[in-house]
Every structure is written in structure tokens, then in C-alpha cells.
Design a protein around this motif. Structure first.
Motif, short mmCIF file in Angstrom:
data_model
loop_
_atom_site.label_atom_id
_atom_site.label_comp_id
_atom_site.label_asym_id
_atom_site.label_seq_id
_atom_site.Cartn_x
_atom_site.Cartn_y
_atom_site.Cartn_z
N VAL A 1 0.84 -1.20 0.00
CA VAL A 1 0.00 0.00 0.00
C VAL A 1 0.87 1.25 0.00
CG1 VAL A 1 -1.70 1.31 1.34
CG2 VAL A 1 -1.95 -1.17 1.09
N GLU A 2 1.87 1.28 0.88
CA GLU A 2 2.76 2.44 0.94
C GLU A 2 3.59 2.56 -0.35
OE1 GLU A 2 6.11 2.56 3.77
OE2 GLU A 2 5.27 4.48 4.40
N ALA A 3 4.06 1.43 -0.87
CA ALA A 3 4.85 1.46 -2.12
C ALA A 3 4.03 2.02 -3.27
CB ALA A 3 5.33 0.04 -2.46
N ILE A 4 2.77 1.62 -3.36
CA ILE A 4 1.90 2.11 -4.42
C ILE A 4 1.70 3.62 -4.30
CG2 ILE A 4 -0.51 2.06 -5.21
CD1 ILE A 4 -0.35 -1.04 -4.68
N GLU A 5 1.48 4.10 -3.09
CA GLU A 5 1.33 5.55 -2.88
C GLU A 5 2.60 6.30 -3.28
OE1 GLU A 5 -1.36 7.43 -2.29
OE2 GLU A 5 -2.33 5.49 -2.63
N LEU A 6 3.75 5.76 -2.90
CA LEU A 6 5.02 6.40 -3.26
C LEU A 6 5.21 6.45 -4.77
CD1 LEU A 6 7.31 4.85 -0.52
CD2 LEU A 6 6.87 7.30 -0.84
N LEU A 7 4.86 5.36 -5.45
CA LEU A 7 5.01 5.32 -6.91
C LEU A 7 4.12 6.32 -7.62
CD1 LEU A 7 5.29 1.47 -7.38
CD2 LEU A 7 7.10 3.16 -7.79
N LYS A 8 2.99 6.61 -7.02
CA LYS A 8 2.07 7.59 -7.61
C LYS A 8 2.53 9.02 -7.35
CE LYS A 8 -2.08 4.72 -7.27
NZ LYS A 8 -3.37 4.55 -6.56
N GLN A 9 3.30 9.24 -6.27
CA GLN A 9 3.66 10.58 -5.85
C GLN A 9 5.08 11.00 -6.20
OE1 GLN A 9 2.96 10.67 -1.63
NE2 GLN A 9 0.83 10.05 -1.85
N LYS A 10 5.99 10.05 -6.29
CA LYS A 10 7.41 10.38 -6.46
C LYS A 10 7.99 9.63 -7.65
CE LYS A 10 7.99 11.15 -1.57
NZ LYS A 10 8.92 11.93 -0.86
N SER A 11 9.13 10.12 -8.09
CA SER A 11 9.81 9.51 -9.22
C SER A 11 11.05 8.76 -8.73
CB SER A 11 10.21 10.61 -10.20
OG SER A 11 10.92 10.06 -11.27
N PHE A 12 11.25 7.54 -9.26
CA PHE A 12 12.40 6.73 -8.87
C PHE A 12 13.12 6.24 -10.12
CE2 PHE A 12 9.32 6.38 -5.44
CZ PHE A 12 10.11 6.70 -4.35
N ASP A 13 14.44 6.15 -10.02
CA ASP A 13 15.25 5.65 -11.12
C ASP A 13 15.38 4.13 -11.09
OD1 ASP A 13 16.12 8.30 -12.17
OD2 ASP A 13 16.93 8.45 -10.13
N LEU A 14 15.39 3.58 -9.87
CA LEU A 14 15.60 2.16 -9.67
C LEU A 14 14.71 1.70 -8.53
CD1 LEU A 14 17.28 -0.47 -10.18
CD2 LEU A 14 18.98 0.46 -8.60
N ILE A 15 14.12 0.51 -8.69
CA ILE A 15 13.24 -0.04 -7.67
C ILE A 15 13.67 -1.47 -7.38
CG2 ILE A 15 10.86 -0.71 -7.12
CD1 ILE A 15 10.06 1.54 -9.23
N PHE A 16 13.91 -1.76 -6.10
CA PHE A 16 14.16 -3.12 -5.64
C PHE A 16 12.85 -3.60 -5.03
CE2 PHE A 16 18.46 -1.50 -5.77
CZ PHE A 16 19.18 -2.58 -6.24
N LEU A 17 12.29 -4.68 -5.57
CA LEU A 17 10.95 -5.11 -5.21
C LEU A 17 10.94 -6.53 -4.67
CD1 LEU A 17 7.85 -4.66 -5.28
CD2 LEU A 17 7.91 -5.36 -7.69
N ASP A 18 10.47 -6.66 -3.44
CA ASP A 18 10.22 -7.96 -2.83
C ASP A 18 8.77 -8.33 -3.11
OD1 ASP A 18 10.52 -10.27 -1.33
OD2 ASP A 18 10.39 -9.27 0.60
N MET A 19 8.45 -9.60 -3.15
CA MET A 19 7.08 -10.04 -3.44
C MET A 19 6.22 -10.21 -2.20
SD MET A 19 6.49 -10.31 -6.67
CE MET A 19 7.24 -8.71 -6.60
#
Length: 131
Positions: free
Chosen positions: A37-55
Motif C-alpha cells: 500500500v505504501e509502495a503504491i502511494e510512493l510510486l504515484k507521488q514520487k519519481s524513482f530511477d531504480l526499484i528493488f521489489l520484494d514479493m
């Protein structure tokens, strides 16, 4: 070659793995989250060059897939994504959603640091993506 303005999102709920990323990527602009939930909100609000994603996150097994699905429809849709999950089936699903993403286990990431050092690590990570 440290790129301090290079923004990195780390979606990881394990403290030991967070420490690994914090130590390995010291000097970079890091943002940590432990839930989809927090990751989704961050992706909508901020820009990132690289994302490390756990499942598998604090808010449920396989919830990283929700992050991947949402990422595709945000301004971050062209961000480089490293899936570092032990949940191989969910990680494989991310490849279907985000074909440019790369699957690297934490063990592989640790080997890269041991072999190339902290500064060489980010270069090796970026080499995973076609430019």
C-alpha cells in the motif's frame, strides 16, 4: 561513482535485507517501504530511477505483484526494477507484467557486492538493463 541524486525505492519488509541495501547503497537517495500500500502511494507521488521489489511483504504474500501492476500505470513505468524475492512464482509473474524487470536473488546481490564492491555494485545492477 556515487550518484547521490539517483533515487532508489526499496520495497522490503525484512530488517536484515533493508540493512544490506542501506549499507550497499550508502550515498544514494533511498526510500524504504515495507508494505504494498505504501509502495503504491510512493510510486504515484514520487519519481524513482531504480526499484528493488520484494514479493512477500508485511501486508501479505505476493503483494509485490500489486506494486508491479500499479507501477506499470505510473510515471515510474520506465524505472529499472530488480525483483529480489524468494517467492520465485510471484517473481516470474512480475516478468509478465514488467518485461524489462530483472530477477536477482538476495544471494546474487550479495555476491555482486563481494565481487565488485559497493561502488561497482550499482554499475553491475544498471548493466542488467538494456540501454
Amino acid at each position: 561513482m556515487v550518484i547521490p541524486m539517483y533515487r532508489i525505492l526499496i520495497v522490503e519488509d525484512n530488517d536484515t535485507r533493508q540493512d544490506f541495501f542501506r549499507d550497499t547503497l550508502a550515498g544514494y537517495s533511498l526510500v524504504f517501504t515495507t508494505t504494498s500500500v505504501e509502495a503504491i502511494e510512493l510510486l504515484k507521488q514520487k519519481s524513482f530511477d531504480l526499484i528493488f521489489l520484494d514479493m512477500d511483504l508485511d501486508d501479505g504474500l505476493g503483494r509485490g505483484l500489486d506494486v508491479a501492476r500499479t507501477l506499470k500505470g505510473t510515471p515510474n513505468s520506465h524505472s529499472d526494477v530488480i525483483v529480489h524475492s524468494m517467492n520465485i512464482s510471484a517473481a516470474a509473474e512480475v516478468k509478465k507484467i514488467l518485461p524489462w524487470s530483472q530477477l536477482l536473488t538476495i544471494a546474487e546481490l550479495r555476491r555482486m557486492v563481494a565481487k565488485f564492491g559497493h561502488e561497482g555494485f550499482i554499475e553491475r545492477i544498471l548493466d542488467q538493463f538494456e540501454r
